[in-house]
Design a protein around this motif. Structure first.
Motif, PDB file in Angstrom:
ATOM      1  N   UNK A  26      23.282  37.659 -50.879  1.00  0.00           N
ATOM      2  CA  UNK A  26      23.041  36.449 -51.662  1.00  0.00           C
ATOM      3  C   UNK A  26      22.096  35.560 -50.878  1.00  0.00           C
ATOM      4  N   UNK A  27      21.187  34.908 -51.580  1.00  0.00           N
ATOM      5  CA  UNK A  27      20.204  34.013 -50.966  1.00  0.00           C
ATOM      6  C   UNK A  27      20.342  32.639 -51.615  1.00  0.00           C
ATOM      7  N   UNK A  28      20.576  31.614 -50.803  1.00  0.00           N
ATOM      8  CA  UNK A  28      20.732  30.251 -51.321  1.00  0.00           C
ATOM      9  C   UNK A  28      19.732  29.329 -50.647  1.00  0.00           C
ATOM     10  N   UNK A  29      19.311  28.321 -51.398  1.00  0.00           N
ATOM     11  CA  UNK A  29      18.283  27.387 -50.929  1.00  0.00           C
ATOM     12  C   UNK A  29      18.742  25.959 -51.192  1.00  0.00           C
ATOM     13  N   UNK A  30      18.617  25.121 -50.161  1.00  0.00           N
ATOM     14  CA  UNK A  30      18.890  23.689 -50.306  1.00  0.00           C
ATOM     15  C   UNK A  30      17.656  22.917 -49.867  1.00  0.00           C
ATOM     16  N   UNK A  31      17.324  21.866 -50.599  1.00  0.00           N
ATOM     17  CA  UNK A  31      16.225  21.000 -50.214  1.00  0.00           C
ATOM     18  C   UNK A  31      16.722  19.852 -49.360  1.00  0.00           C
ATOM     19  N   UNK A  32      15.810  18.991 -48.956  1.00  0.00           N
ATOM     20  CA  UNK A  32      16.193  17.807 -48.195  1.00  0.00           C
ATOM     21  C   UNK A  32      17.024  16.874 -49.072  1.00  0.00           C
ATOM     22  N   UNK A  33      17.746  15.956 -48.449  1.00  0.00           N
ATOM     23  CA  UNK A  33      18.579  15.025 -49.191  1.00  0.00           C
ATOM     24  C   UNK A  33      19.972  15.569 -49.396  1.00  0.00           C
ATOM     25  N   UNK A  34      20.558  15.290 -50.540  1.00  0.00           N
ATOM     26  CA  UNK A  34      21.925  15.754 -50.793  1.00  0.00           C
ATOM     27  C   UNK A  34      22.040  16.517 -52.107  1.00  0.00           C
ATOM     28  N   UNK A  35      20.915  17.016 -52.618  1.00  0.00           N
ATOM     29  CA  UNK A  35      20.951  17.763 -53.873  1.00  0.00           C
ATOM     30  C   UNK A  35      21.730  19.057 -53.754  1.00  0.00           C
ATOM     31  N   UNK A  36      22.132  19.584 -54.878  1.00  0.00           N
ATOM     32  CA  UNK A  36      22.936  20.813 -54.903  1.00  0.00           C
ATOM     33  C   UNK A  36      22.131  22.003 -54.388  1.00  0.00           C
ATOM     34  N   UNK A  37      22.722  22.833 -53.548  1.00  0.00           N
ATOM     35  CA  UNK A  37      22.069  24.098 -53.202  1.00  0.00           C
ATOM     36  C   UNK A  37      22.052  25.020 -54.410  1.00  0.00           C
ATOM     37  N   UNK A  38      21.075  25.911 -54.448  1.00  0.00           N
ATOM     38  CA  UNK A  38      20.953  26.819 -55.594  1.00  0.00           C
ATOM     39  C   UNK A  38      20.786  28.245 -55.086  1.00  0.00           C
ATOM     40  N   UNK A  39      21.211  29.169 -55.916  1.00  0.00           N
ATOM     41  CA  UNK A  39      20.971  30.572 -55.613  1.00  0.00           C
ATOM     42  C   UNK A  39      19.541  30.943 -55.979  1.00  0.00           C
ATOM     43  N   UNK A 257      29.464  31.668 -49.867  1.00  0.00           N
ATOM     44  CA  UNK A 257      29.101  31.597 -48.450  1.00  0.00           C
ATOM     45  C   UNK A 257      27.665  31.107 -48.281  1.00  0.00           C
ATOM     46  N   UNK A 258      26.761  31.690 -49.074  1.00  0.00           N
ATOM     47  CA  UNK A 258      25.345  31.330 -48.955  1.00  0.00           C
ATOM     48  C   UNK A 258      25.109  29.882 -49.379  1.00  0.00           C
ATOM     49  N   UNK A 259      25.698  29.465 -50.497  1.00  0.00           N
ATOM     50  CA  UNK A 259      25.499  28.105 -50.995  1.00  0.00           C
ATOM     51  C   UNK A 259      26.038  27.066 -50.011  1.00  0.00           C
ATOM     52  N   UNK A 260      27.245  27.306 -49.520  1.00  0.00           N
ATOM     53  CA  UNK A 260      27.849  26.347 -48.605  1.00  0.00           C
ATOM     54  C   UNK A 260      27.067  26.272 -47.294  1.00  0.00           C
ATOM     55  N   UNK A 261      26.644  27.433 -46.799  1.00  0.00           N
ATOM     56  CA  UNK A 261      25.957  27.442 -45.505  1.00  0.00           C
ATOM     57  C   UNK A 261      24.564  26.836 -45.606  1.00  0.00           C
ATOM     58  N   UNK A 262      23.892  27.005 -46.733  1.00  0.00           N
ATOM     59  CA  UNK A 262      22.595  26.336 -46.917  1.00  0.00           C
ATOM     60  C   UNK A 262      22.761  24.823 -46.842  1.00  0.00           C
ATOM     61  N   UNK A 263      23.812  24.300 -47.482  1.00  0.00           N
ATOM     62  CA  UNK A 263      24.071  22.857 -47.430  1.00  0.00           C
ATOM     63  C   UNK A 263      24.444  22.423 -46.017  1.00  0.00           C
TER      64      UNK A 263
END
Length: 294
Positions: A26-39, A257-263
């Motif tokens: 699984x690959x997750x991406x989070x941007x700067x700030x506090x926005x939701x991470x996405x797959x 796991x991926x979403x949480x760890x990206x955040x």
């Protein structure tokens, strides 16, 4: 060193399983700030080769990328990755090259040929009760197997790391690590891998993660780090100051796991202490390190 320069944060749950495409990636991406991470590519069943292509072609130019695997094998405890083998590499990059060379005919970045190699096999615990004579280090057999210094640091934090020489059981990470070394070898000269490579002042960087560390930072105990519902994931993300990920109901733990760890990476990347853990300098070029272990 400017760890606060990153604008994107990627966590990749990796798989060392046989075959081309894997539910475990699984690959997750989070941007700067506090926005939701996405797959990235939700619902897609990734191959290891596709992850490599995505890293080389589609990765944002200011990303910190965490790979959930062991970037190297234990070295410091015995002064070698494979004591007693005259081809034992001197450092992590040479180890990646050796694994890739021996596994050149293994498709899909698999690494079966390496663990079947007569010299390498002496150091691994494999299925079917096959345990190499040097699994425990030196001439010893048995026990839990050798650990890297970063895994000793993880253990001191309350984690339950497993030896990368162990290829048996649900907790084993050896297969993921060996297949990951083939990917890391292909990143040479394209993306730096911290701490084998120094942290550059700009551009994207790849490092090793252990998703349990992210879960613990979100308030999950080590024995209950896996999250299998969007409600639990939302609670854990909120503990990290992140908006909830899209979705409701069940979620597989590779995605969570991926979403949480990206955040988690988004906040942890700004902590200068995590880039300078005690003991790092002695093993940076051999064993590497897990970002967040301290």
């Amino acid at each position: 060193m400017t760890p606060g320069r990153f604008g994107h944060f990627v966590a990749i749950d990796w798989s060392g399983a046989l075959g081309e495409r894997h539910r475990g990636i699984a690959v997750a991406l989070a941007g700067a700030g506090n926005g939701a991470p996405v797959l990235v590519r939700p619902g897609h069943r990734w191959s290891r080769g596709e992850v490599l292509d995505w890293l080389l072609r589609d990765l944002p130019g200011d990303a910190l990328v965490g790979l959930d695997l062991g970037m190297a094998l234990p070295f410091a405890d015995c002064g070698a990755f494979f004591p007693g083998w005259d081809r034992s590499p001197p450092d992590a990059r040479s180890l990646w090259a050796l694994v890739d060379r021996i596994c050149a005919d293994d498709p899909h970045l698999a690494a079966a040929s390496f663990v079947d190699h007569p010299e390498a096999a002496l150091h691994f615990r494999r299925h079917g009760g096959r345990e190499g004579a040097r699994f425990g280090g030196g001439g010893q057999k048995g026990g839990r197997g050798r650990l890297r210094q970063t895994e000793c640091a993880q253990e001191a934090m309350g984690c339950r790391p497993c030896s990368n020489f162990n290829l048996v059981g649900a907790a084993q990470v050896g297969k993921s690590s060996l297949t990951g070394m083939r990917l890391l070898h292909r990143l040479a000269g394209r993306l730096p891998v911290w701490p084998v490579d120094p942290l550059p002042d700009r551009g994207s960087v790849v490092t090793e993660i252990y998703t349990t560390i992210a879960a613990m930072a979100a308030g999950r105990p080590p024995g209950r780090s896996k999250i299998r519902s969007h409600a639990e994931l939302a609670e854990a993300l909120a503990a990290l100051g992140s908006e909830p990920a899209a979705g409701s109901g069940p979620i597989d733990d590779h995605a969570s796991d991926a979403l949480l760890t990206a955040a988690w990476l988004r906040g942890a990347a700004h902590d200068a202490r995590l880039w300078h853990p005690p003991g790092l300098d002695a093993v940076a070029h051999t064993e590497g390190w897990t970002f967040g272990a301290r």
